[in-house]
Motif scaffolding. Structure first.
Motif, PDB file in Angstrom:
ATOM      1  N   VAL A   1       8.915  21.341  -8.806  1.00 41.73           N
ATOM      2  CA  VAL A   1       9.102  20.465  -7.652  1.00 41.73           C
ATOM      3  C   VAL A   1       9.732  19.157  -8.122  1.00 41.73           C
ATOM      4  O   VAL A   1       9.521  18.725  -9.256  1.00 41.73           O
ATOM      5  N   ALA A   2      10.516  18.568  -7.249  1.00 34.84           N
ATOM      6  CA  ALA A   2      11.131  17.268  -7.540  1.00 34.84           C
ATOM      7  C   ALA A   2      10.689  16.287  -6.463  1.00 34.84           C
ATOM      8  O   ALA A   2      10.821  16.569  -5.269  1.00 34.84           O
ATOM      9  N   ALA A   3      10.141  15.156  -6.886  1.00 34.85           N
ATOM     10  CA  ALA A   3       9.634  14.147  -5.954  1.00 34.85           C
ATOM     11  C   ALA A   3      10.543  12.930  -5.972  1.00 34.85           C
ATOM     12  O   ALA A   3      10.861  12.405  -7.034  1.00 34.85           O
ATOM     13  N   ARG A   4      10.953  12.504  -4.782  1.00 34.32           N
ATOM     14  CA  ARG A   4      11.734  11.269  -4.685  1.00 34.32           C
ATOM     15  C   ARG A   4      10.772  10.100  -4.546  1.00 34.32           C
ATOM     16  O   ARG A   4       9.694  10.208  -3.957  1.00 34.32           O
ATOM     17  N   SER A   5      11.159   8.980  -5.085  1.00 32.12           N
ATOM     18  CA  SER A   5      10.306   7.795  -5.097  1.00 32.12           C
ATOM     19  C   SER A   5       9.987   7.342  -3.668  1.00 32.12           C
ATOM     20  O   SER A   5      10.855   7.381  -2.794  1.00 32.12           O
ATOM     21  N   ALA A   6       8.759   6.952  -3.436  1.00 34.11           N
ATOM     22  CA  ALA A   6       8.335   6.488  -2.108  1.00 34.11           C
ATOM     23  C   ALA A   6       7.110   5.595  -2.264  1.00 34.11           C
ATOM     24  O   ALA A   6       6.409   5.642  -3.274  1.00 34.11           O
ATOM     25  N   THR A   7       6.869   4.775  -1.270  1.00 35.24           N
ATOM     26  CA  THR A   7       5.662   3.948  -1.246  1.00 35.24           C
ATOM     27  C   THR A   7       4.594   4.673  -0.456  1.00 35.24           C
ATOM     28  O   THR A   7       4.878   5.614   0.294  1.00 35.24           O
ATOM     29  N   VAL A   8       3.361   4.227  -0.613  1.00 34.42           N
ATOM     30  CA  VAL A   8       2.249   4.845   0.121  1.00 34.42           C
ATOM     31  C   VAL A   8       2.480   4.727   1.624  1.00 34.42           C
ATOM     32  O   VAL A   8       2.171   5.639   2.395  1.00 34.42           O
TER      33      VAL A   8
END
Length: 195
Positions: A79-86
């Motif tokens: 899986v690849a996760a893109r940066s994000a805030t809560v």
């Protein structure tokens, strides 16, 4: 060559082609074999390269090492996760985060409940009965899972689990496919008529 009366002998009018072997044509079996070989190599190579492409795009790839997210994600998927805030995480989003309960190892679970005015989330694996014991906070969040590549991390799991035989067989099959494509492409070149 000319006969005694100066006329050309039969077969000479066409450049002496008489008596030469007819052009060889590829069989359907050879065409299908080369096509299947090339398709397999392309697929496997793409699966291996995609996690590297995710790194180039600034996403964080990781391998799913348990069945806690089945059936959505299986063991061995990348899986690849893109940066994000809560605050960007919506309810039901699949997120990757540093799990304090597992020594800050990366975990990928679903955010099922927003707490503390959106500053934290409760997470749960789809296949787990109970939610995770600890909340995910801003400093733990790696990002929102955007891409899932099935089976791309299977070989990595084999190495991690010490399944050297399976890894060796996979490498051997891949090398054989590469050789088959190379030999098939060379053998399927246009046939040249010999004089």
């Amino acid at each position: 060559m000319y006969g005694m009366n100066g006329e050309s002998t039969p077969g000479e009018e066409n450049g002496g082609a008489e008596g030469t072997a007819p052009e060889e044509t590829e069989s359907w079996w050879q065409v299908c074999r080369v096509a299947a070989c090339c398709a397999s190599v392309t697929l496997v190579t793409s699966l291996l390269v995609m996690p590297l492409a995710a790194l180039v795009w600034g996403w964080s790839p990781s391998v799913i090492v348990s069945g806690s997210m089945e059936p959505a994600l299986s063991r061995g998927d990348v899986v690849a996760a893109r940066s994000a805030t809560v605050q960007e995480v919506g309810g039901g989003a699949v997120i990757s985060f540093k799990d304090a309960a597992r020594g800050d190892r990366m975990t990928t679970h679903r955010a099922v409940e927003r707490l503390e005015d959106g500053a934290a989330y409760r997470t749960k694996g789809d296949a787990n009965r109970d939610p995770d014991p600890a909340l995910v906070r801003a400093e733990q969040l790696e990002g929102i899972v955007t891409v899932a590549i099935p089976y791309a991390g299977t070989a990595w799991l084999w190495l991690q689990d010490g399944e050297w035989g399976a890894a060796a067989v996979a490498v051997a099959v891949y090398v054989l496919l590469l050789r088959g494509c190379r030999n098939g492409a060379r053998d399927s070149g246009p046939a040249l008529a010999t004089p």
